[in-house]
Design a protein around this motif. Structure first.
Motif, short mmCIF file in Angstrom:
data_model
loop_
_atom_site.label_atom_id
_atom_site.label_comp_id
_atom_site.label_asym_id
_atom_site.label_seq_id
_atom_site.Cartn_x
_atom_site.Cartn_y
_atom_site.Cartn_z
N UNK A 57 0.85 -1.19 0.00
CA UNK A 57 0.00 0.00 0.00
C UNK A 57 0.89 1.24 0.00
N UNK A 58 0.82 2.01 -1.06
CA UNK A 58 1.63 3.23 -1.17
C UNK A 58 0.87 4.40 -0.57
N UNK A 59 1.55 5.27 0.19
CA UNK A 59 0.89 6.46 0.74
C UNK A 59 0.38 7.35 -0.39
N UNK A 60 -0.72 8.03 -0.15
CA UNK A 60 -1.29 8.95 -1.14
C UNK A 60 -0.31 10.10 -1.38
N UNK A 61 0.15 10.30 -2.61
CA UNK A 61 1.10 11.39 -2.87
C UNK A 61 0.49 12.78 -2.71
N UNK A 62 -0.86 12.84 -2.64
CA UNK A 62 -1.51 14.14 -2.48
C UNK A 62 -1.62 14.55 -1.01
N UNK A 63 -1.11 13.70 -0.11
CA UNK A 63 -1.11 14.04 1.31
C UNK A 63 0.33 14.19 1.76
N UNK A 64 0.66 15.33 2.38
CA UNK A 64 2.02 15.55 2.87
C UNK A 64 1.98 16.06 4.30
N UNK A 65 3.05 15.84 5.02
CA UNK A 65 3.15 16.21 6.43
C UNK A 65 4.22 17.29 6.58
N UNK A 66 3.82 18.39 7.16
CA UNK A 66 4.78 19.42 7.56
C UNK A 66 5.08 19.16 9.03
N UNK A 67 6.28 18.68 9.27
CA UNK A 67 6.62 18.07 10.55
C UNK A 67 7.45 19.02 11.43
N UNK A 68 6.91 19.32 12.60
CA UNK A 68 7.70 20.05 13.61
C UNK A 68 8.53 18.99 14.33
N UNK A 69 9.65 18.64 13.72
CA UNK A 69 10.49 17.58 14.26
C UNK A 69 11.56 18.19 15.17
N UNK A 70 12.42 17.32 15.69
CA UNK A 70 13.47 17.81 16.59
C UNK A 70 14.40 18.79 15.88
N UNK A 253 5.91 6.16 5.21
CA UNK A 253 5.20 7.34 5.70
C UNK A 253 4.86 8.25 4.53
N UNK A 254 3.90 9.12 4.76
CA UNK A 254 3.62 10.14 3.76
C UNK A 254 4.82 11.10 3.67
N UNK A 255 4.86 11.81 2.56
CA UNK A 255 5.98 12.72 2.35
C UNK A 255 6.08 13.71 3.51
N UNK A 256 7.28 13.81 4.07
CA UNK A 256 7.53 14.71 5.19
C UNK A 256 8.40 15.88 4.72
N UNK A 257 8.05 17.08 5.22
CA UNK A 257 8.90 18.26 5.04
C UNK A 257 9.10 18.87 6.42
N UNK A 258 10.32 19.12 6.75
CA UNK A 258 10.62 19.71 8.06
C UNK A 258 10.02 21.11 8.14
N UNK A 297 1.85 19.06 11.96
CA UNK A 297 1.89 18.52 13.32
C UNK A 297 3.31 18.28 13.76
N UNK A 298 3.46 17.61 14.89
CA UNK A 298 4.79 17.48 15.49
C UNK A 298 5.14 16.02 15.75
N UNK A 299 6.37 15.67 15.34
CA UNK A 299 6.92 14.36 15.70
C UNK A 299 8.06 14.50 16.70
N UNK A 300 8.30 15.73 17.16
CA UNK A 300 9.41 15.96 18.09
C UNK A 300 9.19 15.16 19.36
N UNK A 301 10.29 14.72 19.93
CA UNK A 301 10.19 13.91 21.14
C UNK A 301 9.53 14.65 22.28
N UNK A 302 9.65 15.98 22.30
CA UNK A 302 9.06 16.78 23.38
C UNK A 302 7.56 16.92 23.24
N UNK A 303 7.00 16.49 22.11
CA UNK A 303 5.55 16.62 21.92
C UNK A 303 4.79 15.51 22.64
#
Length: 641
Positions: A57-70, A253-258, A297-303
């Motif tokens: 199952x490939x992630x939908x390319x039309x969905x992307x995540x703007x990630x508040x990462x570490x 995972x869906x496409x991630x952008x920091x 959203x956030x994937x940071x460990x502090x979240x």
């Protein structure tokens, strides 16, 4: 292994297995339609299938995540300081993203408390949301016991996209994004639905509060998509029914952008470009965001927003939200088959097992067949998951295996009892080794009765026993007789004979049944000769004890021919015996031994012995026998020297 049942036992077996099957089918129905004690087992089995098919199952390319990462936390310190940042930062990013006309921007974060120190940031974010075509905000359902002091739901109907069908005065405790003006809210709940083992497999569709159906954030987003663009496979553009849905997990995972990198790219870097350069720059970025669903959203460990899922632990909540939106948008919701399907499968399996056991099939073969069916069922469930269908097989298989084990144990215990009964029954007539062979063949009273077999029958009668008994007390006579019989019975068993009965001081035995013996005549004659030798030894033993053995001797008659063998008598007293003219003639021959020879056999027995190299037969003449018109030729067997 065959069970040693009579026909009565056979009918009892059908009843026992039928009742046991009905009991287990009822238990299966109670489990599937009610208590569901195996629900967690079914879920964990489905997890295995999820992991197996995740790569397909490939992630939908039309969905992307703007990630508040570490990395974003570090990168944004110079611009926004430590977390939490001013909401003006989100407003800046939102304004630029809106220029690329995304289909939806989804915030996986709550803006529930206004920033009293930086109110300008809240105002900027409010303006940016108001100017956006489709920004979706998160709300959180709080404990139901706080509903009395919660927000009224009727004024929130538009924000949640709800039809006005609930109670007018209904309230619910909900954490709302108060930092943003209510007039621009597009809300959805982000409450997770974890199973008892703490694993997140499902996402809520709706939460019902006094008739109001509060949608989850994924449901709200997908509802807001243009119907013509929605790819709800197999749903006709509709969301699935029910309060929640089982998610389908992709391997990647869906496409991630920091967030930090994107913020600098879209704000600071663009600020230093001229108008023409900016248009060219935006043209290169447009494919990344145009008509896309952007989840922030956030994937940071502090979240502290990480969860255990079928794919493993430490999965960020923002990725779970993106997966849920993907599932609903593309119809990859795992739908359970109707519960009647696993029930019917389990009931059919139990019925087949009951039928096989009632027919007394080999339990090992039944177990092997059940194992093959189990593997096929597991493979079918695996294939069903690949097609977004949940086929619960663990429960019917567990109940079927429990039935099989109970039936096998019950069958073993019944067989053991039957074997013990058979050994006790046959042990009176046969050598223990022969008994073991008969028991292993699964013979019954009925199967061993009414057979016509070629036999050799032997009668052995004591001569002079009356005289010997007159000089002894009864107890001593019985003891002496038992000593003699014990020796002679050992001889019969040693030569493979069947002890029929004791008739006073006479022994009746035969060869050729219940176990077929092609050399029955030779074995019977050999036994007769050894019985003669044992008699002589016994006489010497009695003489050594000072007993008067004058006239104490034995006569043995042997004849071969057809006879009917089987259990004859009443249910409480059965004897395994032979009847017919062959038996009668053997008894007559024994009566003719007196004054002729200790052992006499008929011509039929001589012929049945064939060319026995160890025995000679001496003709003793023809004798008239009661009940026969022709004289009977008799022979004395002797061992060759």
């Amino acid at each position: 292994m065959r069970f040693l049942f009579s026909s009565k036992d056979h009918h009892s077996s059908w009843r026992w297995h039928g009742l046991l099957a009905l009991l287990f089918v009822a238990a299966l129905a109670l489990e599937l339609f009610g208590v569901q004690l195996f629900a967690l087992t079914e879920s964990r089995l489905a997890d295995v299938y999820q992991r197996r098919h995740a790569a397909e199952l490939a992630p939908d390319p039309d969905i992307m995540v703007v990630d508040i990462d570490d990395a974003s936390m570090v990168e944004m310190q110079e611009i926004a300081g430590l977390w939490s940042w001013s909401r003006e930062i989100h407003a800046d990013l939102l304004e630029v993203l809106n220029e690329f006309r995304p289909r939806a921007i989804v915030f996986d974060m709550t803006f529930s408390v206004r920033d009293a120190r930086r109110p300008a940031g809240d105002a900027r974010l409010d303006e940016a949301v108001n100017a956006s075509a489709a920004v979706y905000l998160a709300a959180t359902r709080l404990a139901a016991d706080r509903d009395a002091a919660g927000a009224q739901l009727a004024p929130l109907a538009a924000a949640f996209g709800m039809a006005g069908s609930g109670a007018a005065n209904a309230r619910a405790a909900i954490e709302l994004p108060h930092a943003i003006e209510p007039g621009v809210w597009r809300l959805g709940l982000i409450n997770s639905a974890k199973d008892d083992d703490g694993r997140l497999r499902r996402y809520r569709l709706y939460t019902d509060v006094q008739g109001w159906r509060l949608p989850s954030l994924p449901a709200r987003v997908v509802q807001g998509l243009a119907p013509g663009r929605m790819q709800a496979r197999g749903q006709g553009g509709r969301l699935p029914d029910g309060g929640d849905f089982l998610m389908r997990w992709a391997g990647d995972l869906h496409r991630h952008i920091s967030y930090g990198t994107l913020y600098k790219t879209l704000t600071q870097n663009r600020m230093h470009l001229g108008e023409a350069e900016r248009r060219a720059y935006d043209a290169t970025l447009a494919p990344l965001f145009q008509n896309k669903i952007i989840v922030i959203g956030s994937s940071a460990s502090s979240s502290f927003d990480h969860h255990l899922t079928p794919l493993g632990s430490n999965i960020p909540g923002v990725d779970i939200l993106a997966t849920a939106i993907d599932n609903l948008k593309n119809g990859h919701v795992v739908r359970p088959v109707p519960v009647v399907v696993p029930f019917a499968f389990g009931a059919l399996l139990i019925a087949a097992l009951a039928w096989a056991f009632a027919l007394r099939s080999n339990p090992m073969a039944i177990g092997l067949a059940l194992a093959l069916v189990s593997l096929a069922a597991l493979a079918a469930a695996d294939a069903a998951l690949a097609r977004d269908r949940l086929l619960p097989v663990a429960t019917p298989l567990a109940v079927a295996w429990a039935w099989y084990l109970l039936a096998a144990i019950g069958g073993y215990l019944r067989e053991r009892r039957s074997r013990e009964q058979a050994v006790a029954l046959f042990g009176r007539f046969l050598n223990p080794n022969v008994v073991r062979q008969i028991v292993e063949q699964g013979e019954t009273v009925e199967s061993m009765s009414g057979r016509t077999s070629q036999l050799t029958v032997l009668f052995s009668d004591i001569r002079g026993f009356t005289t010997l008994s007159e000089t002894r007390d009864p107890h001593e006579v019985v003891n002496l007789l038992n000593r003699y019989f014990e020796r002679q019975v050992d001889v019969v068993f040693r030569h493979g004979g069947t002890l029929d009965k004791f008739i006073g001081d006479c022994i009746m035995a035969f060869w050729g049944a219940p176990v077929d013996d092609p050399a029955h005549a030779a074995h019977a004659v050999a036994a007769a000769l050894e019985m003669q030798e044992v008699l002589l030894e016994f006489k010497q033993e009695l003489q050594g004890e000072g007993a008067d053995i004058a006239g104490f001797d034995v006569g043995i008659g042997v004849h071969s021919g057809p006879a009917v063998v089987g259990f004859i008598g009443a249910q409480k007293k059965l004897d395994y015996t032979a009847i017919g003219d062959t038996v009668n003639l053997a008894s007559r021959v024994e009566g003719l031994t007196k004054g002729v020879a200790r052992v006499l056999v008929t011509r039929d027995t001589v012929q049945a012995c064939g060319a026995d190299a160890a025995i000679d037969f001496i003709a003793r003449g023809a004798f008239a026998v009661k009940g026969r018109a022709a004289a009977v030729e008799l022979f004395e067997p002797v061992r060759k020297s």
